[in-house]
Design an enzyme around this catalytic site. Structure first.
Site, PDB file in Angstrom:
ATOM      1  CD1 TRP A 107      -2.815   3.077  -2.020  1.00 45.92           C
ATOM      2  CD2 TRP A 107      -4.900   3.591  -2.629  1.00 45.92           C
ATOM      3  NE1 TRP A 107      -2.862   4.421  -2.237  1.00 45.92           N
ATOM      4  CE2 TRP A 107      -4.121   4.773  -2.613  1.00 45.92           C
ATOM      5  CE3 TRP A 107      -6.244   3.679  -2.978  1.00 45.92           C
ATOM      6  CZ2 TRP A 107      -4.653   6.020  -2.952  1.00 45.92           C
ATOM      7  CZ3 TRP A 107      -6.780   4.929  -3.303  1.00 45.92           C
ATOM      8  CH2 TRP A 107      -5.983   6.077  -3.285  1.00 45.92           C
ATOM      9  CG  ASP A 108      -3.117  -3.071   1.711  1.00 43.19           C
ATOM     10  OD1 ASP A 108      -2.896  -3.630   0.624  1.00 43.19           O
ATOM     11  OD2 ASP A 108      -2.221  -2.869   2.552  1.00 43.19           O
ATOM     12  CG  LEU A 109      -8.355  -0.561   4.511  1.00 35.30           C
ATOM     13  CD1 LEU A 109      -8.689   0.699   5.296  1.00 35.30           C
ATOM     14  CD2 LEU A 109      -8.593  -1.798   5.362  1.00 35.30           C
ATOM     15  CG  ASP A 139      -2.003   1.044   1.166  1.00 35.05           C
ATOM     16  OD1 ASP A 139      -1.660   2.226   1.386  1.00 35.05           O
ATOM     17  OD2 ASP A 139      -3.159   0.702   0.913  1.00 35.05           O
TER      18      ASP A 139
END
Length: 406
Positions: A167-169, A135
């Site tokens: 961005w991971d989420l 991320d």
């Protein structure tokens, strides 16, 4: 026991860190049987901070709630064979595989598809070429650190990282969407497929959707604005007794509520005339943000937090109080069992604490209670017996050979 909307679906997961485990957990909290496969001793994220005093990862527990855990010697051919057998086991609602590891060896899609033609595999990648990225490295590439932070940082070209892996989420939620979309396609056509989802592409898509890419292409340089809301009015202020709140006047209704709550209508009207701006327009409020901020700052400085909260709430203004995580969990009703999304769990290795279930609230189903994360390898014997028909005696032999978790 309540059954989730995806009850009956089986997903095998081999993953680490945020995006892929989050996607798997989202499906698990909707009722899918998500089985995480890890090496003996735990994977890359098994001790990821934050951890308890005895080194139990609250991070790992948080992202693996409601799953089942299988631990195998994945360095051995026999362990990899067992993992592949679990992934490709028969069943109309099975044959779904989620990973964020490079699709090679026992994770290779072609090898797995040779065993089950309608396999659906979703592989989360760093970039679209399969290169490594996280991320924070992706965030540096899409320009966010150069439009974040105090406006004075622009003079030194200072980069400002953030602690939220945005961005991971987003990718984690798209994992769930992608698997469900592919499964719907398989139901209609009988066809499986390999779905690839790049963290880089998720970030690029997001900044495109927000207009940031178009803005840059059209030659407009987005500047840093500190804590001020871009394109409208909103920022943080201190009350007379030192509490900090944020107020937002994005829509006209929100703006009028703020002016009414603070008694600023006449002053704002005079300011608009002086500056030649229509402060009913959000863009003009942004242009006049310094002058408007000074007015709001003065009002806040004359009122205590209790007075501020009462006035803003009475007028239906859009506002919020800044609070620490400790204050959130001890003082905020939304972060408590009063909110049906939450439940108190007794997490093995960590103890009792508040944990969140699924944010989605389906009217046709009861909420599924929040589940704990498994201990590493907790369900190995159960899963191998249930899916592969391995007997207790056979499993005992595996444990003796160091192939499976005891």
């Amino acid at each position: 026991m309540s059954k989730g909307i995806l009850s009956g679906m089986r997903v095998i997961e081999a993953s680490a860190f945020v995006a892929a485990p989050l996607g798997g957990m989202t499906l698990a909290q909707m009722g899918a049987d998500v089985i995480r496969i890890d090496p003996l001793g735990g994977g890359l994220d098994h001790r990821r901070w934050p951890v308890t005093a005895d080194n139990t990862s609250l991070f790992w527990c948080g992202l693996n709630k409601s799953k089942r855990s299988v631990a195998l010697d994945l360095a051995s051919a026999e362990g990899r064979e067992l993992a592949m057998a679990l992934i490709t086991a028969p069943g109309e609602d099975a044959g779904l595989f989620l990973t964020n590891f490079p699709p090679r060896g026992w994770l290779d899609h072609d090898k797995l598809r040779a065993r089950r033609e309608d396999l659906i595999q979703l592989t989360v990648q760093g970039d679209r070429h399969g290169g490594s990225a996280v991320d924070y490295t992706i965030n540096s590439r899409v320009g966010i650190p150069y439009i974040t932070g105090d406006e004075r940082g622009a003079a030194t070209n200072e980069a400002v990282n953030h602690v939220l892996p945005a961005w991971d989420l987003i990718t984690g939620q798209m994992v769930a969407v992608g698997l469900l979309a592919a499964e719907r396609h398989r139901l209609k056509t009988g066809q499986g497929q390999h779905v690839k989802l790049a963290l880089e592409d998720v970030a690029l898509a997001a900044v495109s959707h927000l207009g940031l890419i178009a803005e840059a292409q059209l030659g407009q340089q987005r500047e840093r604005h500190g804590n001020e809301l871009f394109g409208a009015f909103g920022r943080d202020f201190k009350t007379a007794d030192g509490e900090r709140v944020i107020v937002v006047g994005l829509t006209l209704k929100q703006w009028q509520a703020l002016c009414d709550a603070m008694g600023l209508n006449e002053a704002v009207s005079a300011l608009g005339e002086r500056l030649g701006l229509d402060l009913n327009l959000e863009g003009d409020r942004f242009r006049a943000r310094k002058e408007l901020g000074a007015m709001v700052e003065g009002w806040m400085a004359r009122h205590t937090y209790v007075e501020v909260a009462a006035s803003l709430t009475k007028q239906g203004a859009c506002w919020g109080r800044y609070q620490t995580l400790a204050e959130l969990v001890t003082q905020d009703e939304a972060c408590s069992v009063a909110n049906p999304m939450f439940g108190l769990i007794d997490q093995p290795g960590a103890g009792k604490y508040l944990a969140a279930g699924l944010p989605l609230n389906f009217s046709g189903l009861e909420r599924v209670p929040v589940g704990v994360a498994p201990t590493l390898g907790q369900h190995t014997a159960e899963v191998l017996s249930e899916i592969l028909g391995i007997t207790q005696a056979q499993y005992g032999g595996m444990v003796d050979r160091g192939l499976a978790a005891r």
